[in-house]
Design a protein around this motif. Structure first.
Motif, PDB file in Angstrom:
ATOM      1  N   ARG A 204       0.711  -1.178  -0.071  1.00  0.00           N
ATOM      2  CA  ARG A 204       0.074  -0.098  -0.017  1.00  0.00           C
ATOM      3  C   ARG A 204       0.696   1.313  -0.088  1.00  0.00           C
ATOM      4  O   ARG A 204       0.503   2.338  -0.720  1.00  0.00           O
ATOM      5  N   LEU A 205       2.045   1.245   0.707  1.00  0.00           N
ATOM      6  CA  LEU A 205       2.910   2.452   0.980  1.00  0.00           C
ATOM      7  C   LEU A 205       3.242   2.828  -0.464  1.00  0.00           C
ATOM      8  O   LEU A 205       3.656   3.952  -1.069  1.00  0.00           O
ATOM      9  N   GLN A 206       3.822   1.736  -1.072  1.00  0.00           N
ATOM     10  CA  GLN A 206       4.450   1.796  -2.560  1.00  0.00           C
ATOM     11  C   GLN A 206       3.490   2.443  -3.519  1.00  0.00           C
ATOM     12  O   GLN A 206       3.768   3.403  -4.291  1.00  0.00           O
ATOM     13  N   ARG A 207       2.427   1.712  -3.480  1.00  0.00           N
ATOM     14  CA  ARG A 207       1.200   2.440  -4.596  1.00  0.00           C
ATOM     15  C   ARG A 207       1.044   3.918  -4.145  1.00  0.00           C
ATOM     16  O   ARG A 207       0.658   4.698  -5.084  1.00  0.00           O
ATOM     17  N   LYS A 208       0.663   4.033  -3.061  1.00  0.00           N
ATOM     18  CA  LYS A 208       0.501   5.466  -2.534  1.00  0.00           C
ATOM     19  C   LYS A 208       1.613   6.371  -2.932  1.00  0.00           C
ATOM     20  O   LYS A 208       1.198   7.686  -3.314  1.00  0.00           O
ATOM     21  N   HIS A 209       2.751   6.173  -2.985  1.00  0.00           N
ATOM     22  CA  HIS A 209       3.882   7.001  -3.617  1.00  0.00           C
ATOM     23  C   HIS A 209       3.857   6.843  -4.968  1.00  0.00           C
ATOM     24  O   HIS A 209       4.987   7.329  -5.743  1.00  0.00           O
ATOM     25  N   GLY A 210       3.088   6.400  -5.790  1.00  0.00           N
ATOM     26  CA  GLY A 210       3.207   6.370  -7.167  1.00  0.00           C
ATOM     27  C   GLY A 210       4.049   5.474  -7.901  1.00  0.00           C
ATOM     28  O   GLY A 210       4.278   5.124  -9.305  1.00  0.00           O
ATOM     29  N   VAL A 211       4.312   4.198  -6.945  1.00  0.00           N
ATOM     30  CA  VAL A 211       4.800   2.895  -7.818  1.00  0.00           C
ATOM     31  C   VAL A 211       4.008   2.165  -8.419  1.00  0.00           C
ATOM     32  O   VAL A 211       3.328   1.905  -7.920  1.00  0.00           O
ATOM     33  N   ASP A 212       4.361   1.701  -9.696  1.00  0.00           N
ATOM     34  CA  ASP A 212       3.748   0.848 -10.390  1.00  0.00           C
ATOM     35  C   ASP A 212       4.288  -0.571 -10.293  1.00  0.00           C
ATOM     36  O   ASP A 212       5.384  -1.164 -10.397  1.00  0.00           O
ATOM     37  N   LEU A 213       3.648  -1.172  -9.043  1.00  0.00           N
ATOM     38  CA  LEU A 213       4.211  -2.380  -8.251  1.00  0.00           C
ATOM     39  C   LEU A 213       3.413  -3.512  -8.759  1.00  0.00           C
ATOM     40  O   LEU A 213       2.275  -3.764  -8.973  1.00  0.00           O
ATOM     41  N   ARG A 214       4.181  -4.558  -9.333  1.00  0.00           N
ATOM     42  CA  ARG A 214       3.485  -5.523  -9.694  1.00  0.00           C
ATOM     43  C   ARG A 214       4.180  -6.999  -9.175  1.00  0.00           C
ATOM     44  O   ARG A 214       5.385  -7.414  -9.143  1.00  0.00           O
ATOM     45  N   CYS A 215       3.433  -7.534  -8.369  1.00  0.00           N
ATOM     46  CA  CYS A 215       3.665  -8.716  -7.460  1.00  0.00           C
ATOM     47  C   CYS A 215       3.063  -9.963  -8.272  1.00  0.00           C
ATOM     48  O   CYS A 215       2.342  -9.989  -8.957  1.00  0.00           O
ATOM     49  N   GLY A 216       3.867 -11.127  -7.852  1.00  0.00           N
ATOM     50  CA  GLY A 216       3.429 -12.287  -8.396  1.00  0.00           C
ATOM     51  C   GLY A 216       3.928 -12.786  -9.840  1.00  0.00           C
ATOM     52  O   GLY A 216       3.486 -13.249 -10.359  1.00  0.00           O
ATOM     53  N   VAL A 217       4.855 -11.720 -10.253  1.00  0.00           N
ATOM     54  CA  VAL A 217       5.381 -11.883 -11.671  1.00  0.00           C
ATOM     55  C   VAL A 217       6.869 -11.688 -11.552  1.00  0.00           C
ATOM     56  O   VAL A 217       7.538 -11.505 -10.682  1.00  0.00           O
ATOM     57  N   SER A 218       7.447 -12.454 -12.632  1.00  0.00           N
ATOM     58  CA  SER A 218       9.143 -12.391 -12.641  1.00  0.00           C
ATOM     59  C   SER A 218       9.254 -11.574 -13.873  1.00  0.00           C
ATOM     60  O   SER A 218       8.700 -11.776 -14.989  1.00  0.00           O
ATOM     61  N   VAL A 219      10.588 -11.066 -14.049  1.00  0.00           N
ATOM     62  CA  VAL A 219      11.106 -10.620 -15.343  1.00  0.00           C
ATOM     63  C   VAL A 219      11.773 -11.642 -16.018  1.00  0.00           C
ATOM     64  O   VAL A 219      12.704 -12.290 -15.183  1.00  0.00           O
ATOM     65  N   VAL A 220      11.379 -11.963 -17.054  1.00  0.00           N
ATOM     66  CA  VAL A 220      11.976 -13.267 -17.872  1.00  0.00           C
ATOM     67  C   VAL A 220      13.121 -12.595 -18.853  1.00  0.00           C
ATOM     68  O   VAL A 220      13.901 -13.533 -19.332  1.00  0.00           O
ATOM     69  N   ALA A 221      12.924 -11.571 -19.396  1.00  0.00           N
ATOM     70  CA  ALA A 221      13.983 -11.085 -20.158  1.00  0.00           C
ATOM     71  C   ALA A 221      13.995  -9.392 -20.477  1.00  0.00           C
ATOM     72  O   ALA A 221      13.374  -8.823 -20.031  1.00  0.00           O
ATOM     73  N   LEU A 222      15.383  -9.162 -20.451  1.00  0.00           N
ATOM     74  CA  LEU A 222      15.612  -7.778 -20.833  1.00  0.00           C
ATOM     75  C   LEU A 222      16.191  -7.615 -22.301  1.00  0.00           C
ATOM     76  O   LEU A 222      17.063  -8.263 -22.806  1.00  0.00           O
ATOM     77  N   GLU A 223      15.611  -6.699 -23.027  1.00  0.00           N
ATOM     78  CA  GLU A 223      15.901  -6.444 -24.347  1.00  0.00           C
ATOM     79  C   GLU A 223      16.369  -4.950 -24.623  1.00  0.00           C
ATOM     80  O   GLU A 223      16.229  -3.994 -24.193  1.00  0.00           O
ATOM     81  N   GLY A 224      17.700  -5.222 -25.382  1.00  0.00           N
ATOM     82  CA  GLY A 224      18.112  -3.817 -25.891  1.00  0.00           C
ATOM     83  C   GLY A 224      17.874  -3.334 -27.191  1.00  0.00           C
ATOM     84  O   GLY A 224      17.286  -4.135 -28.123  1.00  0.00           O
ATOM     85  N   ASP A 225      18.183  -2.250 -27.640  1.00  0.00           N
ATOM     86  CA  ASP A 225      18.267  -1.565 -28.923  1.00  0.00           C
ATOM     87  C   ASP A 225      19.480  -1.969 -29.792  1.00  0.00           C
ATOM     88  O   ASP A 225      20.355  -3.023 -29.212  1.00  0.00           O
ATOM     89  N   ASP A 226      19.606  -1.692 -30.944  1.00  0.00           N
ATOM     90  CA  ASP A 226      20.887  -1.951 -31.859  1.00  0.00           C
ATOM     91  C   ASP A 226      21.975  -1.570 -31.286  1.00  0.00           C
ATOM     92  O   ASP A 226      23.289  -2.206 -31.743  1.00  0.00           O
ATOM     93  N   VAL A 227      22.043  -0.596 -30.418  1.00  0.00           N
ATOM     94  CA  VAL A 227      23.251   0.012 -29.929  1.00  0.00           C
ATOM     95  C   VAL A 227      23.823  -0.498 -28.601  1.00  0.00           C
ATOM     96  O   VAL A 227      24.770  -0.150 -27.754  1.00  0.00           O
ATOM     97  N   GLY A 228      22.803  -1.511 -27.924  1.00  0.00           N
ATOM     98  CA  GLY A 228      22.923  -2.200 -26.623  1.00  0.00           C
ATOM     99  C   GLY A 228      22.596  -1.454 -25.709  1.00  0.00           C
ATOM    100  O   GLY A 228      22.837  -1.280 -24.456  1.00  0.00           O
ATOM    101  N   ARG A 229      21.602  -0.513 -25.832  1.00  0.00           N
ATOM    102  CA  ARG A 229      20.994   0.208 -24.611  1.00  0.00           C
ATOM    103  C   ARG A 229      19.638  -0.435 -24.229  1.00  0.00           C
ATOM    104  O   ARG A 229      18.923  -0.786 -25.184  1.00  0.00           O
ATOM    105  N   LEU A 230      19.357  -0.520 -22.867  1.00  0.00           N
ATOM    106  CA  LEU A 230      18.343  -1.147 -22.554  1.00  0.00           C
ATOM    107  C   LEU A 230      17.001  -0.598 -23.076  1.00  0.00           C
ATOM    108  O   LEU A 230      16.968   0.770 -22.967  1.00  0.00           O
TER     109      LEU A 230
END
Length: 464
Positions: A204-230
């Motif tokens: 509740r505290l995080q959401r009240k301060h504007g955090v987009d909180l996603r629980c019960g999920v995992s990050v499965v991949a991080l994708e970059g552009d053609d020059v290697g930036r996230l």
């Protein structure tokens, strides 16, 4: 030669090596000199810096209120040591009583203190971890790099893991005016350390301060552009979010790999030692010349059923280092046990969070003061009919009282109705800790079982 004579020779002209130029390593070295050790003292550290304070790195340093280079630990005294910085320990030869360094040098010892601490768990995919914009936060350099990135014109940040460090980073990012998404595989922030009941308050505290909180999920991949930036993160629920920065906060790894094959009881859970900080060998036999202190150490505590505890606490590092140093240069009858009560604090989203004891051992919980709805309260944890821990949101002044309750084995549930009349009932409830086989990030106390040579370890993939 008598044992007392041996100790006196050691104190006058012995060789003590401290592996880990850390908070624990520095305080141990200072204690050795304070207690009359006049022999040679060698400090080995893999970073090029003398010991510095880590807690400000995820708080004041990210907000620009302190510079990472200004976090050097204050010195209690001159330690007259040989500093071997910027070079890590590679292996330990117990027979020859030598530490081998990565540059090929060997350092002999009569007493050895292992204070190698922990490092941040990296992102599980090396190519993705190398993208411009992917960070971990553990060292002085980590904090400086992340601060430059956060203040360099980015707008959207992903924090992977909602333990204490991840939550502190999210809090700092919101103070900097950045959009923040927090992905946590557990049911709520801080649930692994304090349980789901308090986790719901942190949610509740995080959401009240504007955090987009996603629980019960995992990050499965991080994708970059053609020059290697996230540029994008993919989640286990099939969604994707555009991000410029990802801070990987998946907990810590204990720095024990250099001890492989040495014969000491060391592994992913830490270095096992007795209550006097003497390290065990792989057969559970205590050594007399090797000691451990700080985040890397795991030792039994009588208040918690003699379970081995591994503590990632600032205060524990200081206290355990002092005990280890004292015992290294004392005869057996003069040695002391390390019986420090675990205590931890965090500041996030304008709230001071503090715990004492081992909340994760608790099987019941009561709200003893305040109310959960007001985000200002004290909760007390019970285990087998006695008080085992307490945690507070903006109630740190009460922790000394509960520390005494834990140490004295006070009965649970407590009866503190005269303290705060808003608490009409002290009916115990389940603290709602997650399934221990599906660990979340951020616990500051790890219960690691009884056996110092336990080898039945279940490895968990290191992604959110």
């Amino acid at each position: 030669m008598s044992a007392d004579t041996d100790v006196e020779v050691l104190r006058r002209q012995g060789r003590i090596v401290v592996v880990g130029a850390s908070l624990a390593g520095l305080r141990a070295a200072e204690t050795l000199r304070e207690q009359g050790f006049t022999g040679s003292l060698t400090m080995i550290g893999d970073e090029p810096y003398e010991p510095y304070d880590r807690p400000p790195l995820s708080k004041q340093a990210l907000l620009g209120r302190a510079r990472p280079e200004d976090t050097a630990l204050p010195r209690r005294r001159h330690i007259d040591a040989e500093w071997r910085l910027g070079v890590a320990a590679e292996s330990l030869d117990r027979g020859a009583k030598q530490v081998r360094l990565t540059n090929g040098d060997t350092v002999p010892y009569d007493r050895l203190l292992i204070a190698t601490g922990t490092r941040a768990r990296p992102w599980f995919h090396p190519e993705e971890a190398a993208l411009d914009g992917v960070f971990v936060l553990r060292t002085r350099d980590d904090s400086a790099r992340l601060r430059r990135k956060l203040t360099g014109g980015v707008s959207r940040v992903l924090v992977i893991g909602a333990g204490f460090t991840g939550s502190e980073v999210a809090s700092a990012c919101r103070e900097l005016g950045l959009q923040v998404t927090v992905a946590e595989r557990g049911p709520a922030p801080l649930a692994g350390a304090l349980g789901g009941v308090i986790g719901a308050v942190a949610d509740r505290l995080q959401r009240k301060h504007g955090v987009d909180l996603r629980c019960g999920v995992s990050v499965v991949a991080l994708e970059g552009d053609d020059v290697g930036r996230l540029r994008q993160a993919h989640l286990s629920d099939g969604s994707a979010i555009d991000v410029e920065v990802a801070v990987v906060s998946l907990g810590a790894l204990r720095n024990t790999e250099w001890l492989a094959g040495s014969g000491v009881a060391a592994g992913p859970r830490g270095v096992a030692c007795d209550a006097g900080c003497r390290v065990f060998d792989v057969n559970g036999i205590v050594t007399d010349d090797i000691y451990a202190a700080g985040d890397v150490a795991r030792s039994p505590h009588p208040l918690f059923d003699y379970q081995f505890l591994a503590l990632e606490h600032w205060g524990n590092a200081v206290e355990q280092a002092g005990i280890a140093a004292h015992n290294m240069i004392c005869a057996g009858p003069d040695r002391r046990p390390h019986l420090w009560l675990p205590m931890f604090w965090s500041t996030q989203f304008g709230v001071n969070i503090k715990s004492v004891g081992v909340p994760s051992l608790g099987d019941q919980l009561v709200v003893a003061q305040g109310t959960l709805d007001e985000d200002r309260f004290v909760t007390v944890y019970g285990y087998r009919g006695r008080v085992i821990a307490a945690a507070a949101f903006d109630g740190a002044k009460w922790m000394g009282f509960y520390e005494h309750q834990i140490a004295s084995g006070a009965p649970f549930p407590p009866d503190y109705r005269t303290v705060d009349r808003r608490t009409e009932t002290l009916q115990p409830i389940d603290p709602a800790f997650p399934n221990p086989h599906l660990p979340t990030h951020g616990a500051t106390v790890t219960l690691t079982g009884y056996s110092p040579s336990e080898r039945r370890v279940s490895f968990v993939p290191a992604h959110a």
